[in-house]
Write a protein that holds these residues in place. Structure first.
Motif, mmCIF file in Angstrom:
data_model
loop_
_atom_site.group_PDB
_atom_site.id
_atom_site.type_symbol
_atom_site.label_atom_id
_atom_site.label_comp_id
_atom_site.label_asym_id
_atom_site.label_seq_id
_atom_site.Cartn_x
_atom_site.Cartn_y
_atom_site.Cartn_z
ATOM 1 N N LYS A 5 55.077 7.004 29.773
ATOM 2 C CA LYS A 5 55.594 8.427 29.295
ATOM 3 C C LYS A 5 56.972 8.516 29.878
ATOM 4 O O LYS A 5 57.309 8.416 31.079
ATOM 5 N N GLY A 201 56.978 21.334 29.210
ATOM 6 C CA GLY A 201 56.734 20.248 30.188
ATOM 7 C C GLY A 201 55.351 19.481 29.982
ATOM 8 O O GLY A 201 54.739 18.781 30.621
ATOM 9 N N ASP A 204 53.552 15.258 30.296
ATOM 10 C CA ASP A 204 53.074 14.656 31.352
ATOM 11 C C ASP A 204 51.410 14.712 31.116
ATOM 12 O O ASP A 204 50.700 13.641 31.377
ATOM 13 N N LYS A 259 58.668 21.019 39.771
ATOM 14 C CA LYS A 259 58.684 20.537 38.329
ATOM 15 C C LYS A 259 58.365 19.206 38.014
ATOM 16 O O LYS A 259 58.198 19.164 36.821
HETATM 17 MG MG MG Z 1 58.863 17.162 32.716
#
Ligand code: MG
Ligand code: ADP
Ligand code: ASP
Length: 446
Positions: A5, A201, A204, A259
């Motif tokens: 990723k 985000g 992931d 983060k």
């Molecule tokens: Mg990220």
């Protein structure tokens, strides 16, 4: 097979994509599935354009669309010195046409529902993957045919069983040694085909779910740091990469604000027993972090994280606190008002709790006032010290508090799994508190 990723900064322009392609090429023998984020700050750009359209400012929205279009065309032109392949050019034209239609629709109605926002946001990953798949001559798979979710737009929950079936059906046939399969992180679709996203985000999380569904031997998260560091490097520049992290530590760090990983990322990989590594795209030979089921690190505190602002509520009731049923009554109110609580600390006559700063408090406070007195302290932050050996090392708590010196600690809580000791301080003291704790408790770690 293996999942790789790459986050937004890893695919920000043509030079970055070339670097990613070289890493993907090296992984070809391991049947790579490449999961990409949108290029650089594209998702933010899409959000801004959609919000401009919602305000009725079509000029600003179209301006945003043109800027994104120019950046994507430039990346494609830089990658293909002999000219952008026709199919890619046509795909980009179609996707920007779709974006324009969506923005015009939002502007006309001056209404931006989470559902429309997801349709707009999905363009970022769909664009970046089209360019990259063409460049590495890989198979392009629309993640919306695999990542089936519920209909909670903006924060959709994947339907894991369906994702497992669909991954076998739509990704499986393309996988094989020597080949590259490219798909999008972050986006999905409801069973009846409406586009959703997993939350900011979320790529992931996509990577871990695809990895679990396809029984990957490893999920590699490539980003702009050499793994999970002992603290956020923007706050503590001397933070160091951690070579081995347990799933539990990584999950605590993610939940408490590190983060580098989406909080839910870890779960699907833990359950499937797949190691997750976090690596630096620009320094592939550098250090990296391996997250696996059980790791015994040598230190009581592996890393620090922080999250804020949060609000502290101190609830007291001289009449009822000592009586059984008080906590049940208290939490019944939080449950009914759908306010989730992070930390809890109890004393003889009061209970302190932290809640997110942006939760609506009015109704909750009204309900609580029927049987208790509530003090509200805003502008606080939670600092989490995380480590597998925290529970078995005497004296860490004392060291922690003394290293803070004159910074006032307003609440302390040890997580039930005993690998997370959390403190509440004033938001403005967070950075200094992290620096002091890091110097004394984590500095020199590896
Ligand atoms: Mg990220
Ligand atoms: P990506 O776009 O690759 O998904 P993110 O920006 O989501 O990357 O995450 C990487 C960033 O997370 C780093 O650049 C760093 O600033 C931040 N970060 C915060 N806490 C940590 C930590 N403990 N370790 C590593 N990075 C952290
Ligand atoms: N592109 C999405 C975001 O910026 C998802 C991700 O990068 O993980 O939030």
């Amino acid at each position: 097979m293996i999942v790789l990723k790459f986050g937004g900064s890893s695919v920000a322009d043509a030079a970055c994509m070339r670097q990613v392609a070289s890493l993907v090429d090296a992984a070809r023998p391991r049947s790579p599935l490449v999961v990409l984020s949108a290029m650089g700050k594209t998702t933010n750009g899409l959000f801004d354009a959609a919000k401009a359209a919602e305000r009725g400012d079509l000029t600003a929205a179209m301006d945003g669309q043109r800027k994104l279009m120019a950046a994507h065309h430039k990346a494609a032109e830089d990658l293909f010195a002999d000219g952008v392949p026709e199919a890619l050019d046509a795909a980009l034209t179609d996707l920007f046409g779709e974006l324009e239609l969506l923005l015009r629709g939002v502007a006309m109605l001056r209404e931006l529902s989470p559902r429309s926002m997801d349709a707009v946001a999905s363009l970022g990953e769909r664009l970046s993957t089209r360019i990259f798949a063409a460049y590495v001559e890989g198979a392009w798979v629309d993640a919306r045919t695999v990542m089936q979710t519920d209909a909670v737009f903006g924060e959709a929950a994947p339907q894991v069983e369906a994702v497992h079936d669909l991954a076998g059906k739509h990704l499986g046939p393309h996988l094989g040694a020597g080949r590259v399969v490219v798909t999008q992180g972050y986006i999905g679709a409801t069973e009846d085909g409406l586009t959703t996203t997993l939350g900011r985000g979320g790529s992931d999380y996509s990577a871990a779910l695809f990895g679990a569904a396809l029984r990957a031997e490893e999920v590699q998260i490539w980003t702009d740091v050499e793994g999970v560091l002992t603290c956020d490097p923007r706050i503590v520049p001397e933070a160091l990469p951690i070579s081995d992290l347990s799933f539990a530590e990584a999950a605590e760090l993610a939940a408490f604000g590190a983060k580098v990983l989406h909080p839910a990322t870890i779960q699907p990989a833990v359950e499937a027993g797949i190691p997750v590594t976090v690596r630096h795209t620009q320094k592939p030979q550098g250090r990296f972090t391996t997250i696996s089921a059980e790791v015994q690190t040598g230190r009581p505190i592996t890393a620090l994280a922080s999250r804020g602002p949060v609000t502290v509520l101190t609830v007291s009731s001289s009449r009822m606190l000592a009586q059984s049923g008080f906590l049940a009554r208290l939490f019944e109110v939080f449950g009914r008002r759908e306010v989730s609580v992070d930390l809890v600390a109890t004393a003889e006559v009061s209970v302190s709790l932290t809640v997110e700063a942006d939760v609506p408090l009015k109704a909750l406070l009204q309900d609580l006032s029927v049987f208790a007195k509530v003090e509200v302290h805003e502008g606080r932050a939670i600092i989490a010290a995380v480590g597998e050996r925290l529970k078995s090392t005497p004296g860490v708590g004392a060291q922690l508090l003394s290293s803070l010196g004159d910074i006032n600690v307003e609440m302390i809580s040890m997580g039930a799994n005993e690998i997370n000791l959390s403190l509440v301080v004033k938001q403005e003291s967070t950075a200094e508190a992290l620096r002091r704790l890091h110097r004394v408790l984590v500095g020199g770690a590896s």
